[in-house]
Structure formats: C-alpha cells, structure tokens
Design a protein around this motif. Structure first.
Motif, mmCIF file in Angstrom:
data_model
loop_
_atom_site.group_PDB
_atom_site.id
_atom_site.type_symbol
_atom_site.label_atom_id
_atom_site.label_comp_id
_atom_site.label_asym_id
_atom_site.label_seq_id
_atom_site.Cartn_x
_atom_site.Cartn_y
_atom_site.Cartn_z
ATOM 1 N N ARG A 85 0.894 -1.332 -0.072
ATOM 2 C CA ARG A 85 0.073 0.082 0.231
ATOM 3 C C ARG A 85 0.895 1.241 0.048
ATOM 4 N N GLU A 86 2.001 1.295 0.764
ATOM 5 C CA GLU A 86 2.808 2.477 0.712
ATOM 6 C C GLU A 86 3.528 2.718 -0.236
ATOM 7 N N HIS A 87 4.305 1.541 -0.764
ATOM 8 C CA HIS A 87 5.126 1.664 -1.836
ATOM 9 C C HIS A 87 4.861 1.376 -3.395
ATOM 10 N N PHE A 88 3.591 0.873 -3.360
ATOM 11 C CA PHE A 88 3.404 0.273 -4.794
ATOM 12 C C PHE A 88 1.800 0.799 -4.857
ATOM 13 N N GLY A 89 1.256 1.895 -4.345
ATOM 14 C CA GLY A 89 -0.251 2.388 -4.569
ATOM 15 C C GLY A 89 -0.727 2.618 -5.789
ATOM 16 N N SER A 90 0.209 2.830 -6.660
ATOM 17 C CA SER A 90 -0.135 3.236 -8.153
ATOM 18 C C SER A 90 -0.155 1.889 -9.084
ATOM 19 N N ASP A 91 0.243 0.814 -8.412
ATOM 20 C CA ASP A 91 -0.145 -0.447 -9.270
ATOM 21 C C ASP A 91 -1.287 -1.292 -8.547
ATOM 22 N N PHE A 92 -1.611 -0.981 -7.458
ATOM 23 C CA PHE A 92 -2.611 -1.652 -6.529
ATOM 24 C C PHE A 92 -3.837 -0.720 -6.166
ATOM 25 N N ALA A 93 -4.908 -1.048 -6.790
ATOM 26 C CA ALA A 93 -6.171 -0.106 -6.518
ATOM 27 C C ALA A 93 -6.477 -0.514 -4.801
ATOM 28 N N GLU A 94 -6.434 -1.924 -4.277
ATOM 29 C CA GLU A 94 -6.861 -2.452 -3.176
ATOM 30 C C GLU A 94 -6.018 -3.508 -2.835
ATOM 31 N N VAL A 95 -5.667 -3.593 -1.721
ATOM 32 C CA VAL A 95 -4.940 -4.762 -1.094
ATOM 33 C C VAL A 95 -5.572 -5.189 0.283
ATOM 34 N N ALA A 96 -6.023 -6.515 0.610
ATOM 35 C CA ALA A 96 -6.409 -7.017 1.664
ATOM 36 C C ALA A 96 -6.080 -8.330 2.307
ATOM 37 N N ARG A 97 -5.876 -8.282 3.419
ATOM 38 C CA ARG A 97 -5.358 -9.567 4.226
ATOM 39 C C ARG A 97 -6.444 -10.438 4.547
#
Length: 411
Positions: A85-97
């Motif tokens: 989320r912090e370093h690749f926010g432009s590649d991922f619209a969402e990330v979830a555990r």
C-alpha cells in the motif's frame, strides 16, 4: 430455392423413415456428448467470471527455496500488505489480508451450524463482487459485524429478517448481522465461503495474529489485491518479487502476482513459474468431444453413401432434365442440415436427461443458458456446421454420378 430444397429434403426423410430415424439418432447422440463436454468446458473457462473485476483481481503468492527445493504457495506474511500500500499504491487499487477458509460454529438460540467462513480486511469486499441483498459491503469496518450469504441467513433465521440480529461464533464472540449477499455460484473460488467477519475481530480474538504483523517469516495468511486499471500482473510481479528477501534472510523468497483468471486452470507451479493445471483436462475433453462428434458425422456419411444406389436414379433424372451439380449439392446438404436440426432437438433432450447425473459426476452446477442469445447463436452455428460436415462427402459424391451410366442401370 432454399424453401424448395428443404421441402424436398423433408419428403425424402419421411419417405425413408427407418433410415432417417437411425441417422438422426446416431447424430443426436454424438451432438449430445459434444454439448455436455462443451458445457463443462465453458464452466471451466468462465470460472470466477462472476466477479465484475475478475481480470484485475490477483492473489499474492510466495515462492520459497530451501536446501535446493523450490515451492510456490498461497501463504504470505502480514507485513507485505502495508508495504504494498505504501510503496506500490499506483499498481494496486486495493490490497487486503485474509484468513484461511476455516469451519466455524455459528449459533442462534439453540440452533447451531458449522460452515466455512473468512476473516477479511474491509478492503476485501471492494475486491471481490458481493451482490448485496441487504446491508452494506462496508459493514466490516465495524469489528462486531458479520456478512452472511443468502443461504446461510435462511438456514439460521428462516424467513425472518436477519438484519441486526446477533450470532454467537465459536462461543468466543457475539456478532451482529450487518449484511446479506447473494450466494456465489459454484464455479467461483469463494463458493464454499458462507460468511465474512471483520479482520479487527480476528486480531482481537487471537494475540498471535496481532504479533504476526511485524513477522516477515510467518507465512500464515492470504493476501489478495485489485490491480489498478491497465496494470499488468507480470509487470507488477517483476517490481515486487524481491520484497521479502530484504526482510527475510533465511533461504530465498520471492513474490508472485497470480491473476484470478488463472487460479483455477493454471495452478501448477515449478521453480516459481506456472506450468499448467486443469487446463490440460480442458484440452483433453475438448479433443474427446470433437472426436465423438466426428465419429457421428462419419457414421452419417457411411449411411448416406450406402444408400447411393437408391439415390443414383434420382440424380440421373434430375441431371437429364437440366439440374446443375451445384443445385444437387445444395439439395443433399439441405437434407443433412435438416437431419442435423432434428438431431440437435433430440440432443437437447438427451442433455436435459443426463445433466443431473453429469453434474453429480463432475461436481458442477451446470444448466442450459436458455436466456442468453449467445447460446442460441452458438447452437445454430454448431448445428449448421455439423450438418454441413456430415453431408459434405455424400453431397459431392452423389452429385457426381454420370446420368447416362445410372439410367442404363450399369451403376
């Protein structure tokens, strides 16, 4: 012209009832087998397409190498999610555990049910498609909330409105029903997930989860993401694959971005790369279906050419009075297409009879998609192609008879 072709074709079929019946039955069985296999292949190829953004949904997998042995699995460590989320926010619209799909006991009054469910971060409900029937998909921001599938809500509460009712989970927590969503179809990865619970409740109930948030070496969780538009999974893999290595010095570890469209058919890995999966069975059954249909068409050709002596005089007379070979070819092809159409109607009947058993055998929930125009277009094309294929050789063979020879009776 076409009307005349089919009128004559129908008269010939009625005139030779037993021949027509045998030909139609044989072709219908081959078409029924091809239809059943076609339905199975379509079910496999459309796996997880229920989710609106299936082409952008991914799972982060981990490839680990220890003592010369390499393996790729779905288990990841918790710190990866905030890092992405912090370093690749432009590649991922969402990330979830997400936790593992585990069986939990849900109790309402004296009623208890054991079903599989997940603890998920609230972002997860924006990655997969939840067709909400009541409540909100954002309800899991409240740790005391739970989302139920429609079948689970009915099993627990019957015809009562489940909204805001309480459920005891594993005798550890009391959660409030904050939403009900449509059951995902059988050909989805989350079909057996009957409810979703808040990730914060998972942390609250399990100290080891809370302690794992800083442990790069603890691979006990799942991680899903939604790629940004126009972002390629292979390109993101190249960017993030070395992230764990900087934080975990034991062995070699890399990340792999696995697209949802490949979860079901391309799930076998070797040395960190996809080498196949169920796609092999799709190709195998496709070849079998085509071969069975081809055998049915060859059987049709054999029966048609075996009757060539009876049709020879007809061909001779037609040519004598001026019929062109192209017209005769059209006549014989129209007969085979008409037989194929009748065979298709019979084949649909065979499929309807066989589907319950076939679904049980294949562990599927397939049905004929009557309401889809594409289905009818494909069926018409399938029938026409079968009719032309089955009638091609007899049409060119019979139309090539020499009228003088056959009328002299020296055929």
């Amino acid at each position: 012209m076409l009307r005349n072709f089919f009128t004559v074709a129908w008269r010939n079929l009625v005139k030779s009832k037993w021949y027509s019946l045998i030909n139609t039955l044989g072709l219908s069985i081959g078409m029924a087998v091809a239809l059943l296999i076609g339905l199975w292949i379509w079910d496999e190829l459309s796996f997880d397409h229920y989710h609106t953004e299936h082409s952008r949904i991914v799972q982060i997998r981990t490839t680990q190498t220890f003592n010369g042995h390499t393996g790729t699995g779905m288990a990841t460590s918790l710190p990866i999610a905030p890092y992405l989320r912090e370093h690749f926010g432009s590649d991922f619209a969402e990330v979830a555990r997400v936790s593992w799909n585990q069986t939990h006991t849900l109790a309402v009054g004296d009623k208890k049910l054991s079903k599989e469910g997940l603890y998920v971060e609230p972002r997860f409900t924006h990655i997969v498609t939840l067709k909400m029937l009541s409540g909100s998909r954002d309800a899991l921001r409240d740790p005391s909330s739970i989302l139920l599938t429609q079948s689970m809500a009915r099993a627990l509460f019957g015809d009562e409105n489940p909204m805001n009712k309480t459920i005891r989970v594993d005798n550890k927590a009391v959660l409030k029903v904050a939403g009900v969503y449509e059951d995902p179809p059988r050909n989805t990865s989350f079909h057996f997930t009957s409810f979703l619970m808040a990730w914060d409740k998972y942390r609250e109930l399990n100290d080891w989860v809370k302690n794992s948030e800083a442990q790069w070496g603890n691979h006990s969780f799942q991680l899903f993401g939604l790629l940004a538009p126009h972002v390629d999974a292979a390109g993101v893999t190249a960017k993030i694959k070395d992230i764990p290595q900087a934080h975990n010095k034991e062995g070699k570890e890399e990340l792999y971005v696995h697209p949802m469209d490949s979860w079901h058919l391309y799930s076998d890995f070797k040395d960190g790369k996809v080498v196949g999966g169920r796609i092999r069975f799709v190709w195998l059954f496709g070849i079998i279906g085509a071969f069975v249909l081809l055998l049915a068409c060859i059987n049709f050709m054999n029966l048609s050419t075996a009757r060539s002596e009876k049709r020879a005089r007809e061909v001779g007379i037609r040519k004598t009075i001026g019929s062109l070979r192209g017209q005769l070819i059209g006549q014989f092809l129209s007969e085979s297409v008409l037989v194929a159409l009748l065979a298709f109607l019979l084949a649909v009947g065979w499929v309807l009879l066989a589907l319950p058993f076939f679904n049980s055998l294949a562990d599927k929930d397939m049905h004929l998609p009557w309401a889809r125009p594409l289905f009818w277009i494909m069926c018409l094309g399938f029938t026409a192609l079968t009719g032309l294929l089955a009638g091609s050789y007899p049409a060119f063979y019979l139309s090539g008879f020499d009228p003088i020879t056959v009328l002299k009776g020296t055929f």
